[in-house]
Design a protein around this motif. Structure first.
Motif, PDB file in Angstrom:
ATOM      1  N   ALA A  51     -14.556   2.675 -36.154  1.00 27.25           N
ATOM      2  CA  ALA A  51     -13.756   2.957 -34.960  1.00 27.25           C
ATOM      3  C   ALA A  51     -13.966   4.409 -34.535  1.00 27.25           C
ATOM      4  CB  ALA A  51     -12.279   2.688 -35.231  1.00 27.25           C
ATOM      5  N   VAL A  52     -13.584   4.704 -33.299  1.00 24.34           N
ATOM      6  CA  VAL A  52     -13.755   6.044 -32.740  1.00 24.34           C
ATOM      7  C   VAL A  52     -12.510   6.418 -31.951  1.00 24.34           C
ATOM      8  CG1 VAL A  52     -15.096   7.411 -31.079  1.00 24.34           C
ATOM      9  CG2 VAL A  52     -16.270   5.843 -32.603  1.00 24.34           C
ATOM     10  N   ALA A  53     -12.100   7.681 -32.069  1.00 26.52           N
ATOM     11  CA  ALA A  53     -11.024   8.234 -31.245  1.00 26.52           C
ATOM     12  C   ALA A  53     -11.666   9.183 -30.234  1.00 26.52           C
ATOM     13  CB  ALA A  53     -10.012   8.977 -32.111  1.00 26.52           C
ATOM     14  N   GLU A  68     -14.928  -0.527 -33.413  1.00 31.38           N
ATOM     15  CA  GLU A  68     -16.378  -0.377 -33.474  1.00 31.38           C
ATOM     16  C   GLU A  68     -17.059  -1.180 -32.365  1.00 31.38           C
ATOM     17  OE1 GLU A  68     -20.034  -0.767 -36.673  1.00 31.38           O
ATOM     18  OE2 GLU A  68     -18.199  -1.914 -37.027  1.00 31.38           O
ATOM     19  N   ALA A  69     -16.605  -2.409 -32.125  1.00 33.55           N
ATOM     20  CA  ALA A  69     -17.214  -3.252 -31.087  1.00 33.55           C
ATOM     21  C   ALA A  69     -17.002  -2.661 -29.693  1.00 33.55           C
ATOM     22  CB  ALA A  69     -16.646  -4.664 -31.155  1.00 33.55           C
ATOM     23  N   VAL A  75     -20.970   2.651 -25.444  1.00 32.81           N
ATOM     24  CA  VAL A  75     -22.173   3.478 -25.591  1.00 32.81           C
ATOM     25  C   VAL A  75     -23.383   2.764 -25.007  1.00 32.81           C
ATOM     26  CG1 VAL A  75     -23.773   4.486 -27.283  1.00 32.81           C
ATOM     27  CG2 VAL A  75     -21.309   4.818 -27.536  1.00 32.81           C
ATOM     28  N   LEU A  76     -23.529   1.485 -25.304  1.00 40.46           N
ATOM     29  CA  LEU A  76     -24.667   0.734 -24.751  1.00 40.46           C
ATOM     30  C   LEU A  76     -24.593   0.671 -23.226  1.00 40.46           C
ATOM     31  CD1 LEU A  76     -24.982  -2.143 -27.371  1.00 40.46           C
ATOM     32  CD2 LEU A  76     -26.496  -0.163 -27.081  1.00 40.46           C
ATOM     33  N   GLY A  77     -23.387   0.486 -22.691  1.00 38.95           N
ATOM     34  CA  GLY A  77     -23.219   0.463 -21.235  1.00 38.95           C
ATOM     35  C   GLY A  77     -23.557   1.806 -20.611  1.00 38.95           C
ATOM     36  N   GLY A  81     -26.628   2.873 -17.929  1.00 35.79           N
ATOM     37  CA  GLY A  81     -26.318   3.380 -16.596  1.00 35.79           C
ATOM     38  C   GLY A  81     -25.099   2.765 -15.936  1.00 35.79           C
ATOM     39  N   GLU A  82     -24.317   1.970 -16.667  1.00 36.43           N
ATOM     40  CA  GLU A  82     -23.152   1.317 -16.076  1.00 36.43           C
ATOM     41  C   GLU A  82     -22.117   2.290 -15.534  1.00 36.43           C
ATOM     42  OE1 GLU A  82     -21.252  -1.726 -18.406  1.00 36.43           O
ATOM     43  OE2 GLU A  82     -23.179  -2.441 -19.169  1.00 36.43           O
TER      44      GLU A  82
END
Length: 97
Positions: A51-53, A68-69, A75-77, A81-82
């Motif tokens: 997980a990330v804050a 995490e998901a 990050v992938l988006g 370029g989203e």
């Protein structure tokens, strides 16, 4: 066996509650490489389970937390370029596509 919509919603709510129940008072906050401590910037901290804050360097009291998901999808988006900003005549500034 796949989750029903209600089961999925309940699982996500439970994950969110567990994530926000974590004591993050001792986490190490990181800014983007090349930024200075005094600059306005987004800071992240890695939490257990991937997980990330995330917070603003100017507002330490408002902290968003991502599983995490969720973080991986963000990050992938962003890499795809989203969330790229482009000039917009409507508001005279930058807006997300």
């Amino acid at each position: 066996m796949t989750e029903t919509e209600a089961e999925l919603r309940a699982r996500k709510e439970r994950e969110r509650d567990e994530l926000y129940a974590l004591d993050i008072s001792g986490v190490e906050w990181q800014g983007a490489p090349g930024t200075e401590e005094h600059e306005e910037r987004v800071e992240i901290a890695y939490l257990p389970g991937g997980a990330v804050a995330m917070r603003s360097s100017l507002d330490h009291g408002t902290v968003l937390r991502y599983t995490e998901a969720e973080w991986r999808a963000f990050v992938l988006g962003a890499r795809d370029g989203e969330f790229d900003l482009e000039p917009s005549e409507r508001d005279g500034g930058l807006t997300a596509q």
